[in-house]
Every structure is written in structure tokens, then in C-alpha cells.
Design a protein around this motif. Structure first.
Motif, mmCIF file in Angstrom:
data_model
loop_
_atom_site.group_PDB
_atom_site.id
_atom_site.type_symbol
_atom_site.label_atom_id
_atom_site.label_comp_id
_atom_site.label_asym_id
_atom_site.label_seq_id
_atom_site.Cartn_x
_atom_site.Cartn_y
_atom_site.Cartn_z
ATOM 1 N N THR A 32 0.831 -1.206 0.000
ATOM 2 C CA THR A 32 0.000 0.000 0.000
ATOM 3 C C THR A 32 0.866 1.258 0.000
ATOM 4 O OG1 THR A 32 -0.202 -0.090 2.430
ATOM 5 C CG2 THR A 32 -1.941 -1.133 1.136
ATOM 6 N N ARG B 179 2.060 1.750 -3.646
ATOM 7 C CA ARG B 179 0.973 2.269 -4.482
ATOM 8 C C ARG B 179 0.749 3.755 -4.202
ATOM 9 N NH1 ARG B 179 -2.493 -1.054 -7.148
ATOM 10 N NH2 ARG B 179 -4.304 0.255 -6.722
ATOM 11 N N LYS B 180 0.735 4.119 -2.924
ATOM 12 C CA LYS B 180 0.529 5.520 -2.565
ATOM 13 C C LYS B 180 1.658 6.386 -3.111
ATOM 14 C CE LYS B 180 1.312 7.100 1.602
ATOM 15 N NZ LYS B 180 1.202 7.420 3.048
ATOM 16 N N GLU C 214 -7.996 5.431 -3.535
ATOM 17 C CA GLU C 214 -6.545 5.269 -3.387
ATOM 18 C C GLU C 214 -5.796 6.275 -4.269
ATOM 19 O OE1 GLU C 214 -3.834 1.264 -2.732
ATOM 20 O OE2 GLU C 214 -5.300 1.331 -4.348
ATOM 21 N N GLN D 130 -6.163 9.770 -2.902
ATOM 22 C CA GLN D 130 -5.279 9.975 -1.759
ATOM 23 C C GLN D 130 -3.894 10.412 -2.230
ATOM 24 O OE1 GLN D 130 -5.892 9.909 1.547
ATOM 25 N NE2 GLN D 130 -3.763 10.442 1.947
ATOM 26 N N GLY E 96 -10.358 -0.107 -4.835
ATOM 27 C CA GLY E 96 -9.704 1.187 -4.652
ATOM 28 C C GLY E 96 -9.965 1.825 -3.315
ATOM 29 N N LEU F 290 -9.578 2.276 1.043
ATOM 30 C CA LEU F 290 -8.469 2.435 1.983
ATOM 31 C C LEU F 290 -8.771 1.893 3.370
ATOM 32 C CD1 LEU F 290 -7.744 6.119 0.941
ATOM 33 C CD2 LEU F 290 -6.237 4.192 0.472
#
Length: 504
Positions: free
Chosen positions: A9, A12-13, A367, A370, A464, A466
Motif C-alpha cells: 500500500t 501504491r501511494k 486510493e 489519496q 480502490g 483504503l
């Protein structure tokens, strides 16, 4: 894995943040060549055997986040290859949407039962006795399973008194309700795109982060910087996704900081959808069709069209909440750009259908959004509240959780016909959705309203999202209770749905 912070995660962020930061900087696409070095800094790998491998994977993630296809591995290719054509506000996805970065795949073992070191070589030998195919023998003081004979029935595992036999299955394949994931000659996962419905459950189930969906972060920001009137329509599952301080008022203020001109909740479209589906059901079931399937989940639709094409005529023809909301705003604001912000990967494919492209211009997951907040350094704790979201009803907001669509429709029918009995059946997850449709095809649900949700738990469990699913469901429940009105018939847009459908 869902809702558990992890290296995957974080990666990805970081990818979404760096792509958004590059887009806002407006320095051109050449800067994308530097992003793998920002995402994987230094000279030591973070988690794989090579920093060069990590950067290669990061480069593919950057491309996919910008809606581009994977690069061939049999030659030298720049990260920016083909990017000049894709990095424009009008660019749509080029299928496939869900992709596997082959050299990030761990080549997990396929479906099998395996004897562990905890086998005690017991005298009972229950595993051997219950095996219907004679696949188990004892060798060197331990039970052994002949995989060529094993039919994966699991009887041996249930019979072992020491729990020494385990079931191993590739996580992505186990999560795929369409059985669309197989193996290549090297044992790495591959997706049969003819079967895939882009639900994204494989994406959130891969422990190695090898499965990635395409995005439009760069294109959305390009549209904002170009001066377009960009309106965000937000699925009701958004509540709580961006932390405990992200109230609806603060969320709107944060979206304005990103450059969006307006924020509208898709619960408004869900209210229209409820009204039209209720009317559809009353008119057609059972007079014209034996049952009606709900219209909202695009992966559920795709599953029916792929596996049960003869039953597709029983899907409600009502527009989805996303399309209702987008079409309303396009009518009010000619020339505007609509960005659907939601939990769902499959909505990306819905939005590029030829009959919907003119309604929805872009799709972002929570996501991905964000990442945009991170790029603009939005702090929900300190940001001041803006206007509030108060036009969607409790029923419309309830579409975010499994069972919410069917409940909204049946509750509305009971408002008008309190003595009418409405039978419903629903399923969560595509494997159970397939079972539901098998029963429907066999005539077991005559007169029923069927609700299918590709993601177990509903939209709050989309690829998608969180938040952990249980927490997200509770937060949506509170959000429902805060709505100013309960019934779609109290919505100021209650009479608009039919007109918007007629424009289809």
C-alpha cells in the motif's frame, strides 16, 4: 490484507503521489523517467533482491497509473514510451484495465493440498483412508500426496488429527470469482482477459503487489490545469476513507484545493436509480420477465453477460447512480468535465463504454485520490470546513454496502404499496453471484429482485478503498443516519431520473 497498511500500500501511494506531483508541476512527461528513482531511492533494495528490479517494477506502475500499457521485456524501452499520446485530458483507457507485471509475480503455487512437517506418521492414517482417488501414500515416515491423482476435495485435511495437511492456493486465483487467472510456462500468474470483469479483487489479494490497474490521475490534473470546469461526483463509500478528520465539509474543501470546481455526492443518482428501478420492477415483474437484477455493479453486469447471456435481458435497464449524477451535471453545466471518485476498479471500464463516454470523462479510485491529496499536501486535521453534502438521502447513501440497493428499492415499493410482498435474494463476491444466477436461470427466483455485488461487503470493499471493510460499513451506516431525508421520494431530483433516461 484489505485495510492493513503494508509495503504494498505504501508503494501504491508513492506511485500515485509522484505521478500527481509531476502532473501538478506541469514540467512535461519527460519527468516520468525520474519517478522510479524517487519511488525507490538509494542503492539498496527495499524488499526484493535487486534495487534495479524494484525500479523496473516502479516504472511499470508509473505507466499504468497514467493509463499506459506495460512495456515488452525483450528490449530497451523508456518509461515515457508512448506517453505523449496518452498524457492528454481526453485520453481513455486502453484495455486491459487489470495487468500483471510478470517479473513482480512470485509464481505462487497453484491450488493443492500439501503435507507439512507436522505429520506424525500416525497409525490411524486417516488421510490415506478417506482419499477417494488413492492419492496418498506413506513415504519415509510421512504422508505424501500424489498431485497427479489429487482432486483437491480436502477430505484428507479434514481427517488429519494434527492439522498437518494444508490447502495452498494462489491468492489472486482464490480471489477471482471468474476463474480468470491461470499460469504461464514459468508458473507466473496470467489473466484471461476474455473472462475478467475488472472487479479488482485479485489486485488487492496479491501479497507481492504484482497486479496493477490503470489510472487517469495525470489526465484529470491536465484537465484541471487546462482550465476546464472539473466536477467531482463522489460515491457514498467515500465517507471515512481519508481518515477520521475527513468530514464531508473538510472533504469538499480539500477537493477545492486540488482544483475541482464542485463536489456532488452520487447518492443523488442512487436516489434516482431507486425510483426508476422500483418502477421498472413493478411494471415488468412478472408480467414481462421472471425476475429483475439490479443495475448498479458493473462487474456483476459483466459476469451475467459473459456467463449467462440469455439472462441479461432480466437486468434492469435503469442507469447506474454514476451515470444519473453525471448526466444531470452535464445538462446543468455544458462543457464541464465529470470525474467519478469511488471505490471501484470496474467503474473505469463502465465509463469508457461508448454510450457513457459523453457522460463520465474520468474515474479515480479513493486510493488514487489519496495520492493527489499527498501531492498537494492536504492536511484534513487543519483544513477548514467548506460547504456540506446534504442532497443525498439515507437510502441513496446505503447503496455503498451489500444489500443496500435491494433494501432501497423494496422500501420505496412498500411506501407506495405497503401490503405488497417483495422477495429478494442477493450475493456478494462473484463466486456467490454465479451461484445466484444459476438458481435464477433454473427458475428458482420467479418474481424476485436480485442484487449482485462483485466485492464481498459491497462497494465499501472495492479494489480502490483504503479502510477495512467492517469499519467502512459502520462509517457508512453513520453517514446514512446523518442524511436530512430518508426516502428517495423526498429528494429534490425525484422526477429527474426518467427524463435523463430518455436522453440515453
Amino acid at each position: 490484507m484489505r485495510g492493513i497498511p503494508s509495503l504494498i500500500t505504501d508503494i501504491r501511494k508513492n506511485v500515485f503521489t509522484e505521478v500527481a506531483r509531476m502532473a501538478y508541476a506541469g514540467n512535461g512527461i519527460e519527468a516520468a523517467n525520474d519517478l522510479p528513482y524517487k519511488i525507490v531511492p538509494g542503492d539498496r533494495p527495499l524488499h526484493r533482491e535487486s534495487v534495479f528490479l524494484e525500479r523496473a517494477i516502479a516504472g511499470e506502475r508509473v505507466r499504468l497509473a497514467m493509463g499506459l500499457s506495460l512495456r515488452p521485456v525483450d528490449g530497451r524501452h523508456l518509461v515515457t514510451e508512448g506517453m505523449d499520446a496518452a498524457a492528454v485530458a481526453e485520453q481513455y483507457y486502453e484495455p486491459p484495465l487489470i495487468n500483471i507485471v510478470s517479473y513482480a509475480c512470485h509464481a505462487c503455487p497453484p491450488n493443492q493440498y500439501k503435507v507439512t512437517k507436522y505429520c506424525q506418521n500416525c497409525l490411524a492414517r486417516s488421510c490415506e483412508k478417506v482419499c477417494p482417488k488413492g492419492a496418498i501414500e506413506f513415504e519415509n515416515g510421512r504422508s505424501h500426496i500424489d498431485q497427479s491423482k489429487c482432486i483437491k476435495c480436502g477430505k484428507c485435511a479434514k481427517a488429519c488429527p494434527y492439522n498437518a495437511i494444508i490447502h495452498m492456493e494462489r491468492p489472486c486465483a482464490a480471489a477471482c470469482g471468474m476463474d480468470a487467472i491461470g499460469s504461464d510456462e514459468q508458473g507466473r500468474a496470467v489473466i484471461n482477459q476474455d473472462k475478467c470483469v475488472a472487479c479488482g479483487q485479485c489486485l488487492v489479494s496479491c501479497p507481492f503487489g504484482a497486479i496493477v490497474d490503470k489510472g487517469q490521475i495525470f489526465q484529470v490534473i491536465q484537465s484541471i490545469l487546462k482550465g476546464d470546469q472539473v466536477i467531482a461526483i463522489v460515491a457514498p463509500a467515500f465517507i471515512g476513507q481519508f481518515g477520521k478528520h475527513s468530514t464531508p465539509g473538510k472533504f469538499i474543501a480539500a477537493m477545492k484545493q486540488l482544483g475541482f470546481s464542485r463536489v456532488v455526492e452520487v447518492a443523488v443518482g442512487a436516489d434516482m436509480c431507486t425510483i426508476e428501478e422500483a418502477a421498472d420492477f413493478l411494471e415488468k415483474v412478472p408480467a414481462e420477465q421472471p425476475y429483475m437484477a439490479t443495475s448498479c455493479c458493473p462487474a456483476w453486469h459483466s459476469m451475467i453477460y459473459k456467463l449467462f447471456p440469455g439472462e441479461a435481458k432480466n437486468i434492469s435497464m435503469t442507469l447506474t447512480p454514476m451515470v444519473f449524477t453525471a448526466r444531470m451535471l452535464k445538462k446543468e453545466n455544458p462543457g464541464c468535465k465529470i470525474v467519478f471518485v469511488g471505490p471501484c476498479a470496474a467503474k473505469k471500464l463502465e465509463a469508457i463504454r461508448e454510450d457513457i463516454r459523453s457522460d463520465v470523462d474520468f474515474v479515480l479510485t479513493f486510493e488514487e485520490l489519496q495520492g493527489m491529496f499527498e501531492a498537494k499536501e492536504v492536511d484534513f486535521e487543519t483544513i477548514e470546513c467548506g460547504e456540506d453534502l446534504n442532497e443525498g438521502t439515507a437510502a441513496g447513501r446505503g447503496f455503498a454496502v451489500a444489500g443496500g440497493v435491494a433494501k432501497a428499492v423494496t422500501d420505496l415499493i412498500h411506501e407506495k404499496h405497503p401490503d405488497m410482498e417483495i422477495q429478494t435474494a442477493r450475493a456478494e463476491g462473484l463466486r456467490d453471484c454465479r451461484k445466484l444466477m444459476l438458481m435464477a436461470k433454473a427458475g428458482k427466483y420467479k418474481g424476485y429482485l436480485l442484487e449482485g455485488m462483485a466485492c464481498p461487503g459491497g462497494c465499501v470493499a472495492g479494489a480502490g478503498t483504503l479502510l477495512p471493510v467492517e469499519l467502512a460499513s459502520k462509517v457508512v451506516g453513520r453517514y446514512q443516519s446523518e442524511a436530512n431525508t430518508a426516502s428517495p421520494m423526498e429528494s429534490p431530483y425525484r422526477d429527474l431520473g426518467k427524463k435523463l433516461e430518455e436522453e440515453d
